[in-house]
Enzyme design. Structure first.
Site, mmCIF file in Angstrom:
data_model
loop_
_atom_site.group_PDB
_atom_site.id
_atom_site.type_symbol
_atom_site.label_atom_id
_atom_site.label_comp_id
_atom_site.label_asym_id
_atom_site.label_seq_id
_atom_site.Cartn_x
_atom_site.Cartn_y
_atom_site.Cartn_z
ATOM 1 N N LYS A 117 0.931 -1.001 -0.189
ATOM 2 C CA LYS A 117 0.058 0.089 0.129
ATOM 3 C C LYS A 117 0.774 1.520 -0.263
ATOM 4 O O LYS A 117 1.624 1.329 0.073
ATOM 5 C CB LYS A 117 -1.001 0.175 0.973
ATOM 6 C CG LYS A 117 -0.462 0.029 2.283
ATOM 7 C CD LYS A 117 -0.261 0.653 3.984
ATOM 8 C CE LYS A 117 -0.497 2.177 3.211
ATOM 9 N NZ LYS A 117 0.299 2.789 4.051
ATOM 10 N N ASP B 54 -2.789 7.555 3.308
ATOM 11 C CA ASP B 54 -1.381 7.099 4.473
ATOM 12 C C ASP B 54 -1.622 5.311 5.171
ATOM 13 O O ASP B 54 -0.961 4.196 5.558
ATOM 14 C CB ASP B 54 -0.042 7.319 5.238
ATOM 15 C CG ASP B 54 0.796 6.893 5.374
ATOM 16 O OD1 ASP B 54 0.955 5.797 4.475
ATOM 17 O OD2 ASP B 54 1.315 6.627 6.197
ATOM 18 N N HIS C 126 -5.799 0.892 5.814
ATOM 19 C CA HIS C 126 -5.509 0.826 7.660
ATOM 20 C C HIS C 126 -6.608 1.010 8.044
ATOM 21 O O HIS C 126 -7.220 -0.123 9.032
ATOM 22 C CB HIS C 126 -4.676 0.712 8.589
ATOM 23 C CG HIS C 126 -3.453 0.942 8.172
ATOM 24 N ND1 HIS C 126 -2.735 -0.113 7.422
ATOM 25 C CD2 HIS C 126 -1.909 1.987 8.569
ATOM 26 C CE1 HIS C 126 -1.747 -0.379 6.683
ATOM 27 N NE2 HIS C 126 -0.813 1.023 7.447
HETATM 28 C C1 BG6 Z 1 2.759 2.135 7.647
HETATM 29 C C2 BG6 Z 1 2.494 3.704 6.524
HETATM 30 O O1 BG6 Z 1 1.605 1.696 6.672
HETATM 31 O O2 BG6 Z 1 2.513 2.178 8.981
HETATM 32 C C3 BG6 Z 1 3.246 4.209 8.082
HETATM 33 O O3 BG6 Z 1 2.736 3.671 6.149
HETATM 34 C C4 BG6 Z 1 3.119 4.353 9.068
HETATM 35 O O4 BG6 Z 1 3.467 6.052 8.405
HETATM 36 C C5 BG6 Z 1 2.680 2.766 9.942
HETATM 37 O O5 BG6 Z 1 4.056 4.755 10.426
HETATM 38 C C6 BG6 Z 1 2.168 1.882 11.024
HETATM 39 O O6 BG6 Z 1 2.808 0.616 11.364
HETATM 40 P P1 BG6 Z 1 2.522 -0.227 12.479
HETATM 41 O O7 BG6 Z 1 1.972 -0.977 12.576
HETATM 42 O O8 BG6 Z 1 3.734 0.559 12.880
HETATM 43 O O9 BG6 Z 1 1.121 0.625 13.399
#
Ligand code: BG6
Length: 487
Positions: free
Chosen positions: A146, A233, A238
């Protein structure tokens, strides 16, 4: 985990092999899968990148960028064996001629996994070049990181072009949040426990909050991040994926399409916002200098590579609405940001208060289910209990499902779990094309309204919980963000 690796040999090609994701997430995840024999120990890992470098130099970088923990736990021999499986191929992904190098060293019956950890603009070129070099056979699969595109039109175009080279069931659109243990557990919590189901809807649920708060800033990723922003992002993928799992109906089976059909329905039921609703129900923010964990943190505009007049949001809070019988009228709040006070990802399901109370003083607290994804994984239910002593004074007490205490088995990181799924052809925790396009269909009008309004993101101090307007957004419903320490 007892499932053993498929019998066919495996080769994993990482495009963007010298990038941050490769060193920080993919190679460590592959090491864990290798050390636990969840992938065959003769799996070939081929990192590609434009940098001229020998395979040895690349392997040295892998060691230098690992924290050393892996070789301590599993021993130097295992680490060296893992390194010996790694090769590096210098390749300009847009140059079709170089791809023949990737065919060298292949074994008969080998399954090829092409992991595209590059800018999405390169996805279609890479797929076409792989095809041209005859590297795509019936077992080959492609993994797309992504964000896939930057809006609906670009996502559609990428999907259409990738589909010329790979069948849909060979395309793994990854959202690593779907690989997190607690996210998968949420499905068991919802669909394995009959007591929740009747209450998991309007009017018994009063609101839902999903927060993904980070303490990190944009770091060295400004060139990617400044053209992307928090909505694209984090929210478009997410947070919406989390929302799907919270809000979906029970799938008829765990078959990938049954699960993804239900998630798609949620995405399609999300009310698209008009420009007026975007102004009313969304808050954009951008961090200024501040203190995070007691350390000075610079403003977003002072980060290396960020234009001094950038209007990119590093924070988003919004209220959305799912128009279906289960969720009609239930406000759903999503919030994410960089440089916030704590690192915390959680889902809060806030239940309605009793319609009648026999107690003289009204209760101010409601029952809440707090599902924490990180930093710790837990599920807690807030209930009212009687304080010991005379009278009927009540106090919220937490019913705590401590997952670490209940299960002592190792918990794989999200990327390891998803990489292993790819080798076993399991698509359930990956996004299907129509899901992704439905998510962009909802996100696009928000981005458009922001850019047409000309308004700039609201400033917030690094180390805070974001702009005050985010608190006002939720307060307008008589609610507040869940910000207290999770006890
Ligand atoms: C990524 C984003 O997909 O997920 C980042 O591009 C972000 O900006 C990250 O920091 C967060 O992932 P996690 O697993 O650390 O919460």
């Amino acid at each position: 985990m007892t499932d053993s690796p498929p019998s066919a040999p495996l080769a994993i090609f990482i495009f963007g092999g010298t990038g941050d994701l490769s060193f920080r997430k993919l190679l460590p995840a592959l090491f864990m899968a290798f050390a636990h024999e969840r992938i065959r120990t003769d799996t070939r890992i081929i990192a590609t990148g434009r940098q001229a470098m020998s395979a040895d130099a690349f392997r040295q970088q892998v060691t230098a960028r690992s924290d050393g923990g892996a070789s301590q736990i599993f021993g130097e021999e295992v680490w060296q064996k893992f390194l010996s499986q790694i090769d590096y191929v210098e390749l300009d992904a847009s140059d079709a001629h170089g791809y023949s190098k990737l065919g060298q060293g292949g074994r008969s019956g080998e399954i090829r996994v092409f992991y595209l950890a590059t800018a999405p603009a390169l996805f279609t070129t890479i797929c076409a070049n792989l095809d041209h070099a005859n590297l795509i056979d019936k077992d080959a699969r492609v993994v797309l990181e992504k964000p896939l595109g930057h809006d609906l039109a670009s996502a559609r175009s990428i999907n259409e072009q990738v589909a010329r080279h790979f069948a849909e069931n060979r395309i793994y659109r990854i959202d690593h949040y779907l690989g997190k243990e607690t996210v998968q557990n949420l499905m068991v919590l919802r669909f394995g426990n009959a007591i929740l189901e009747p209450l998991w809807r309007a009017p018994y649920v009063r609101s839902v909050q999903i927060t993904v708060a980070e303490t990190l800033g944009v770091g060295s990723r400004a060139s990617f991040y400044d053209g992307t922003g928090a909505l694209r992002d984090m929210v478009q993928n997410h947070l919406l994926q989390l929302l799907c799992i919270v809000a979906m109906e029970a799938p008829i089976s765990l078959d990938p399409d049954d699960v993804r059909d239900e998630k798609l329905k949620v995405l399609r039921s999300l009310k698209r916002m008009t420009a007026e609703e975007v102004a009313r129900y969304t808050v954009r923010g951008q961090y200024r200098a501040g203190l995070v964990d007691g350390e000075h943190a610079p403003a977003y505009l002072s980060e290396a590579g960020v234009p001094e007049d950038s209007a990119t949001e590093t924070f988003v809070a919004l209220r959305c609405q799912i128009n279906n019988p289960r969720w009609a009228g239930v406000p759903i709040f999503l919030r994410t940001g960089k440089r916030l006070q704590v690192r915390r990802s959680e889902v809060i399901v806030d239940f309605a208060r009793s319609p009648f109370s026999p107690f003289d003083d009204a209760d101010t607290e409601s029952n809440r289910l707090v599902i924490s994804l990180q930093p710790e994984e837990s599920i807690k239910l807030q209930m009212l209990m009687k304080e010991p002593g005379s009278g009927m004074r009540r106090r919220p007490v937490t019913l705590d499902l401590d997952l670490h205490e209940a299960f002592s088995s190792r918990r794989a990181e999200a990327y390891e779990r998803l990489l292993v799924d790819i080798t076993r052809s399991r698509l359930t925790h990956f996004m299907r094309r129509d899901e992704l396009e439905a998510a962009w269909t909802w996100a696009d009008p928000i981005v458009k309204a922001w850019s047409q309004s000309g308004a700039t993101p609201k400033p917030y101090a690094a180390g805070s919980w974001g702009p005050a307007a985010a608190s006002a957004l939720i307060a307008s419903e008589g609610l507040a963000w869940h910000e207290e320490a999770v006890s």
